[in-house]
Design a protein around this motif. Structure first.
Motif, PDB file in Angstrom:
ATOM      1  N   SER A 342       0.706  -0.988  -0.143  1.00 52.46           N
ATOM      2  CA  SER A 342       0.021   0.083   0.103  1.00 52.46           C
ATOM      3  C   SER A 342       1.122   0.885   0.015  1.00 52.46           C
ATOM      4  O   SER A 342       0.364   1.818  -0.285  1.00 52.46           O
ATOM      5  N   VAL A 345       2.658   1.991  -3.565  1.00 57.40           N
ATOM      6  CA  VAL A 345       1.962   1.993  -4.795  1.00 57.40           C
ATOM      7  C   VAL A 345       1.487   3.227  -4.737  1.00 57.40           C
ATOM      8  O   VAL A 345       1.134   3.888  -5.707  1.00 57.40           O
ATOM      9  N   ALA A 365       0.844  -2.440  -8.894  1.00 57.68           N
ATOM     10  CA  ALA A 365      -0.213  -3.808  -7.438  1.00 57.68           C
ATOM     11  C   ALA A 365       0.309  -4.779  -7.415  1.00 57.68           C
ATOM     12  O   ALA A 365       0.948  -5.192  -6.261  1.00 57.68           O
TER      13      ALA A 365
END
Length: 577
Positions: A342, A345, A365
């Motif tokens: 997370s 990205v 991702a």
């Protein structure tokens, strides 16, 4: 953005052009399960081969087509790709554009292949429109095909209009949207938009803007012929090529407002809760440290006569291994990896314009998730080793496939429904094979590398207190201190409770936030959207379950790591006999 009714629909089109696909075989040498003491060069070779395969599977390959370089010569062909069509209120329920009985232009067909894994997974189905468009070459209104409207085709168009079907096209990677048709006020007569009026802006030898106006409203009458036409108007624009996607970021374009007040309110609430909890913690710890310091000044007889109290009395049990350490360590490792993915990205999305390429966000991702597999192995493997686990190979497999199995299982279940509906979201068999190759030949070897490093570098127990051989009896607690109650309350205010015991409670109390997120998704579905149908409902709740589970695992891992660091710190600063 306004839908056509003679009114302009501001949009843009993306060229998905080019055909090429890469394939590679996974390194068989990496598929084994070497011992922890395997040589470092072997680990490096496995990691390098796995990353090379991942690059071949996830990243787009370069092509010499001009639509990929985004530069054109005068009179050079510009391709208009037709993507998907589907209900406006069911954004994920999309079908191939020509699944409706539209006709195609007379120009020779051009095939398109999925350029990235993200394109295939997101249901991008580009088909050549057959329209003759050349760079800087205006086209007056021209009929490009004719629809023979029998009863079956009319019924298909009527169904699409009743359900507010809209379609998407691409020119030079710029998306453009339009609506199929509209009904009259009484809902008795239905009309099809037959004239696509394209206005393309250029700056030098690059396309920087595309607008669509849908005109030519024709009533749908059985056993008639409907002529489809188009026109192209080229105009010089001052928009820079690197800024051509800026208008898609304008909230007025999609009529979506950013809830700045809610964002600020949430941010301030987090700051307030963190400050409140920190203040309470500091006051409590200062009092406890003062009491324990007085005890150290007593002689041995007085100290023996007194009893330990507070959190010091559980020093021999607080670092005891958790129940089911194999599953627990796998969840912690997966949560750490999700957090890393997370963060990376988000940073990449802020630096790079991922939204300018179809499927690039999803491809990024997937690439980042696979590349960060050593993070999963390192934290999960080291925690399992510190808790005395012996079946490290089994733990590695569970940690490596926990998230992929959950995501792929949900996706494949929804895929059966998509196949039944003949939706473009149906995942091709080749894409399934590619995903399996990533799991077995990239994620698993890299997870193995991380597991071995974790066991060797930080797998030895280093607790500040020794663990008692016999567990201390736990006194009866009040109902609001039971783990089930703490878990439920912890999800409402993740920072609103203080935990000094390091077991499953610290993980589940933070992870329970996902339960409330998933519960809110039901409210949002029934009261905030107009979604309908089995496919859209399955897609929405299926992937919301995946998202909520991943969020719970990530929050649980962060909660455990935070409480672990806190407990280690407070017991390190206290003298334990």
């Amino acid at each position: 953005m306004t839908w056509p009714g003679g009114a302009e629909v501001a949009s843009q089109v993306g060229v998905g052009g080019g055909a090429r696909a890469g394939s590679a075989a996974g390194p068989a040498a990496c598929a084994g399960t070497p011992r922890p003491e395997m040589a470092a060069p072997g680990l490096q070779l496995c990691a390098a081969a796995a990353l090379l395969l991942l690059l071949l599977l996830c990243l787009p390959l370069r092509a010499r087509a001009d639509e990929h370089e985004h530069t054109y010569q005068d009179k050079e062909e510009v391709v208009l790709w037709m993507n998907t069509v589907g209900p406006y209120h069911n954004r994920q329920e999309t079908y191939k554009y020509f699944s409706l009985p539209f006709c195609v232009g007379s120009k020779k067909s051009i095939s398109h292949y999925h350029e990235t894994l993200g394109e295939a997974l997101q249901g991008v189905e580009l088909e050549f429109s057959g329209l003759d468009i050349k760079f800087k070459d205006d086209v007056m209104q021209t009929t490009y095909c004719e629809i023979d409207l029998d009863k079956g085709r009319r019924d298909a168009f009527v169904y699409a209009i009743k359900n507010h079907y809209w379609y998407q096209m691409y020119i030079d990677d710029l998306p453009i949207w339009g609506i199929v048709g509209e009904a009259d006020e009484n809902g008795e007569d239905y009309y099809l938009w037959t004239y696509k009026k394209l206005e393309i802006g250029y700056n030098g030898n690059r396309i920087v803007d595309v607008n669509l106006t849908s005109e030519g409203k024709v009533k749908l009458v059985p056993n008639t012929k409907i002529q489809m036409s188009y026109s192209v108007k080229w105009k010089k624009s001052d928009v820079k090529f690197e800024d051509r996607f800026d208008k898609y970021l304008d909230p007025s374009f999609f009529q979506h407002r950013i809830h700045w007040f809610s964002i600020f309110n949430s941010f301030m609430m987090v700051i307030f809760l963190v400050g409140l909890v920190s203040m309470i913690l500091m006051r409590t710890l200062r009092k406890d440290y003062a009491r324990y310091s007085k005890e150290e000044e007593m002689d041995d007889m007085d100290r023996d006569l007194g009893d330990e109290y507070g959190w010091k009395q559980v020093h021999g049990d607080v670092f005891r291994p958790s129940s089911h350490p194999l599953i627990f360590s796998s969840l912690i490792g997966s949560g750490c990896q999700i957090f890393a993915v997370s963060l990376i990205v988000i940073i990449v999305a802020m630096i790079e314009d991922l939204y300018t390429e179809r499927g690039s966000m999803l491809s990024t991702a997937i690439f980042v998730y696979a590349a960060t597999s050593p993070v999963n192995g390192y934290f999960g493997g080291s925690l399992y080793a510190r808790q005395g686990g012996r079946r490290w190979i089994k733990q590695m497999f569970i940690g490596a496939f926990l998230i992929p199995a959950m995501v792929c299982g949900t996706a494949f279940f929804i895929n059966f429904i998509a196949i039944y509906y003949h939706a473009s979201r149906a995942i091709p068999f080749g894409t399934m094979v590619a995903v399996c190759c990533i799991c077995f030949f990239v994620i698993l070897p890299l997870n193995l590398v991380g597991t071995i490093l974790g066991r060797n570098l930080s797998g030895q127990p280093n607790f500040p207190c020794r663990v008692n051989a016999v567990p201390r009896p736990i006194p009866e607690k009040k109902w609001f201190m039971e783990p089930a109650v703490i878990v439920c309350l912890g999800g409402i205010l993740p920072f609103g409770s203080i935990f000094i015991e390091m077991q499953w409670t610290s993980f589940l109390s933070a992870a329970s936030t996902a339960i409330y997120v998933y519960m809110y998704s039901f409210y949002y579905y029934f009261f905030k959207t107009k979604m309908y149908g089995l496919f859209q409902t399955s897609f929405y709740f299926g992937y919301m379950a995946v998202f909520s589970t991943a969020l719970g695992i990530m929050c649980g891992a962060i909660g455990y790591m935070g409480t672990s660091a806190f407990v280690r710190k407070i017991y390190t600063n206290v003298k334990i006999d």
